[in-house]
Write a protein that holds these residues in place. Sequence first.
Motif, short mmCIF file in Angstrom:
data_model
loop_
_atom_site.label_atom_id
_atom_site.label_comp_id
_atom_site.label_asym_id
_atom_site.label_seq_id
_atom_site.Cartn_x
_atom_site.Cartn_y
_atom_site.Cartn_z
N LYS A 36 0.81 -1.21 0.00
CA LYS A 36 0.00 0.00 0.00
C LYS A 36 0.85 1.27 0.00
N TYR A 37 0.51 2.20 -0.86
CA TYR A 37 1.15 3.53 -0.98
C TYR A 37 2.60 3.49 -1.48
N SER A 38 3.08 2.31 -1.88
CA SER A 38 4.50 2.23 -2.23
C SER A 38 4.81 2.84 -3.59
N SER A 39 3.79 3.00 -4.42
CA SER A 39 4.07 3.65 -5.70
C SER A 39 2.84 4.44 -6.13
N ASN A 40 3.06 5.25 -7.13
CA ASN A 40 1.98 6.09 -7.60
C ASN A 40 1.97 6.08 -9.12
N ASN A 41 0.77 5.94 -9.68
CA ASN A 41 0.63 5.92 -11.12
C ASN A 41 -0.84 6.09 -11.49
N PRO A 42 -1.26 7.32 -11.78
CA PRO A 42 -2.68 7.55 -12.05
C PRO A 42 -3.24 6.67 -13.17
N ALA A 43 -2.39 6.15 -14.03
CA ALA A 43 -2.89 5.28 -15.09
C ALA A 43 -3.49 3.99 -14.53
N ARG B 207 3.80 4.95 -16.05
CA ARG B 207 4.68 4.11 -15.24
C ARG B 207 4.53 4.42 -13.75
N ASP B 208 5.02 3.51 -12.93
CA ASP B 208 4.95 3.71 -11.48
C ASP B 208 6.09 4.59 -10.99
N LEU B 209 5.79 5.35 -9.97
CA LEU B 209 6.83 6.12 -9.29
C LEU B 209 6.86 5.65 -7.84
N ASN B 210 8.03 5.28 -7.38
CA ASN B 210 8.12 4.59 -6.08
C ASN B 210 8.34 5.52 -4.90
N ILE B 211 7.85 5.10 -3.76
CA ILE B 211 8.02 5.84 -2.51
C ILE B 211 8.83 4.96 -1.56
N ALA B 212 9.79 5.58 -0.84
CA ALA B 212 10.69 4.78 0.00
C ALA B 212 9.97 4.21 1.22
N ARG B 213 9.29 5.07 1.99
CA ARG B 213 8.60 4.59 3.19
C ARG B 213 7.13 5.00 3.09
N PRO B 214 6.35 4.12 2.42
CA PRO B 214 4.99 4.50 1.98
C PRO B 214 4.04 4.98 3.08
N GLU B 215 3.89 4.20 4.15
CA GLU B 215 2.91 4.57 5.17
C GLU B 215 3.26 5.91 5.79
N SER B 556 12.89 12.34 3.44
CA SER B 556 13.35 11.04 3.94
C SER B 556 12.38 9.93 3.54
N ALA B 557 11.10 10.14 3.85
CA ALA B 557 10.11 9.08 3.60
C ALA B 557 9.82 8.92 2.11
N GLY B 558 9.86 10.02 1.38
CA GLY B 558 9.53 9.97 -0.04
C GLY B 558 10.68 9.48 -0.90
N ALA B 559 11.83 10.14 -0.76
CA ALA B 559 12.96 9.84 -1.65
C ALA B 559 13.95 8.86 -1.02
N GLY B 560 13.76 8.58 0.28
CA GLY B 560 14.69 7.65 0.93
C GLY B 560 16.06 8.25 1.16
N ILE B 561 16.13 9.57 1.15
CA ILE B 561 17.41 10.23 1.46
C ILE B 561 17.31 10.71 2.89
N GLU B 562 18.17 10.19 3.75
CA GLU B 562 18.07 10.60 5.16
C GLU B 562 18.31 12.09 5.29
N MET B 563 17.36 12.77 5.90
CA MET B 563 17.40 14.23 5.89
C MET B 563 16.99 14.77 7.25
N ASP B 564 17.65 15.84 7.66
CA ASP B 564 17.16 16.59 8.82
C ASP B 564 17.23 18.07 8.46
N GLU B 565 16.81 18.92 9.39
CA GLU B 565 16.72 20.35 9.07
C GLU B 565 18.07 20.94 8.69
#
Lengths: 179, 668
Positions: A36-43, B207-215, B556-565
């Motif tokens: 869940k939520y791991s990727s995004n693709n409106p298609a 195509r899919d675009l991935n998220i590093a830490r989805p929840e 951090s959660a989106g790109a998986g790059i550890e980040m702080d202020e």
Amino acid sequence: MTSKKKTIKNIKIDVDKCNGCRACEVICSSFHAMPKYSSNNPARSRIRVIHDPLRDIYVPVYAGEYAVAECAGRDKYVIDGKEYDECAFCRAACPSREEFKEPDSGLPLKCDMCEGEDEPLCVKWCLVDALTYEEREEEVVVEEEDTPDEIEIGLETLINKHGLDKLLDTVEQLAKDKS
Amino acid sequence: MRYAETGYNLEIDLSRGNIEKVATDPKETELYLGGLGTNAKLIWDRVPPEVEPFSPDNLLIFGAGLLCGTPATGCNRTIVSTISPQTRLLAFSMMGGFWAPELKYAGYDKVVLRGKSPDLVYIWIHDDKVEIRDASHLRGKGAIETAELIKQELNQPKAQVAAIGMAGENRVYYASIEQGRSSASRGGIGAVMGDKGVKAIVVRGTRDLNIARPEEFLGLCNEVLDYIKYREEHPIPGVMPILAGLGSPQEMKVHDEKWHTENFMWGNSRERRKGFWTDEIAKEWTETMEKARTRLISCFNCPMKCGATISMPGLPTYMMKCFTKLTYTMGAFSDLDFGLRIAQKATEYGVDGFSAPQVMAFAIELLENGILSKDDFPGMPEDNEGRFFYLLDMIVRREGIGDLLANGTYWAAKEIGNGAEEFAHNNIKKTEQLPLKLSMLNPIYFLMYSTGEKINITQIEGQFPQAPFPTREAREEFVKDWIQVPDDRFKQYFVDWELRGENSMPFYPTVEMCCDIVDWQERMHYIDDALGQCAGLSSFPLKPPYHIHNYPKFISAGAGIEMDEEKLTAAAKRYRTLVRAINIRRGMRRKDEKPPANHWKKRFPELEEQLLDAYYKLKGWNRDGIPTAESLRELGLDYVSEDFIQRGILGDDEAADPTANQQAATAQ
């Protein structure tokens, strides 16, 4: 035939309120990603905003049952001076249009009202209130007929697309390869 | 696997017709984030200062922001970077809309154009399939018209099209790139696109675009949405309506234009019309807007309705946002009906809504003052509105005097001579600005105007209120839930800020505080420009949902790059400095860093010098505005200082490593 209470789940669509942002598509495809939520693709979204900004057409539609390509609903409607193809209102996952088909497999997609959530997430994410969730109890007559499961829907689509013979050949071929 | 970004750029050499999909280095993303940051790195690496804007060696980069295409609300901006024909410096104009997410879904973070196509072409990107296609049948077509024609031709109603109009084709220095409801307007990047022979870039992605830490990422998005809802119900009290809410100023929604029409200058940024906004005007303009506007609309994945569909009787429909609503009206001393009609043409032609009306008003002023004559305007209609339509046509076609005017007031005045330069009076770094002129120097705005690399005031302001609130109680109330501040000291700056007396402008906020405030505001804008986040939900309005405390979590959660202020602040500083370095290498210096001469009636030259000195120091730049070797080293930009030393921009002694010297000293 029997009669029983059934909860009817519905998303009410107010096209006048749609701002065309497609947040509904974004969150839908995200929710249905694995995990869940791991990727995004409106298609891959099960809701699509059919839009033509210059003619001011913004119609969010979510995916319903599968319909065959020979569907007769090809009429044009004029509402409030704007012309719509009937397909714009149809919820069917139909082989003759791009919406509600998995982009890679061509298999049909169907809205499941975001099972497990309090309300469909497209509704939650639509801050302009073009989408509202409705639930009502209804006495319905249930025909004793199995509803087709996903594999059946998928197979039917493939048959419609490629013909039964070709599909059988492929299955046979695959079975041979595996054995 | 790469997260939030695709990890691929599309490199297109238009001279050779060569297309390549190039994998990018994730380390670069960590250092420069994406969008503007990595665009700047490419320009630094590959466009040396000798390269002219209209050289085949100039790059034109369409960069999707790092978080574009993820569910992050309002993150949809395309950052277009090139060397500007107007300023000869780096231009990094941006557009919202739908293009950047679509590019991500097609599998690319950037489209990098180099070379020049011998014929007019458009580029069609459909996932892995990329083609350069003939566009000769689209020559002279409007930008919106072009988009529609291409979508029909390809039978791709869902494709997103970024196109130029006639102004771009004819290399008008303030030509824009238009994309449905948005445009990348500043700096003349449309002219570079035209020079490269590219009419449009068309994208469709599935195509899919991935998220590093989805929840975790979704949790953050939901927090932002909740906050947007909260802010809708709690507008900020005590500020004018356009500042009370979120989004870019809701010009399509708001009818009360008293503030803009009475405080901004009309014509060639010349005349302030106090008392203009009467009941009669208010009624007339409201009717015009209500009739013209069919719907309030948004960009990709954003609930704010900053734009509108506009249909003027007898003219094709177009889409508009923000301040262009008033620029033509005020440039021509006309009414809203005229403004919306001419903006339709201007959008199709693809010109910047700030510059174009001012250049036209400048031409009229030159005519009225005898610097240009009637013969320079053959066939010009007599009526006021007609003259503006005429001038717009002459400019985008580069016909007659329009050929000079197409270069903007700075270059046109130079060419025209005969005292014309006195009339090109609203420029910063050769570019026309918002016609806002006020009585007394505003030290915060002085710094933003002077040192802003984007060369556009509205692109740096935000976060800190534009003026003090009248009472201490109101100010104390304001800071109570001001969670966006990077440090509590900003609250104190604001609470102590008075309208009159000791703690008032121009000496309060103090020089040090002004630098601090501007640095914070600028940092937020630069972060937005790398992430592709619309400033309307972040750096521009007061108390926005995105800020320095939640941005690191998104990255951090989106790109998986550890980040702080701290790390994020350093990254923003790194590519902000790199942007400056590009401009320094192209000759920009302290002498160029000044607002229009008559921007404020009352000036304080000594204070202005102090402000610049202090800001440069805070930024790690020397007295001439050049980043020092030491500050470059701290940011990991040693390659910049090496280049500066080689070119003699920095002296040899500035390269010396102070720690090495110290060690040597201790050893002795």
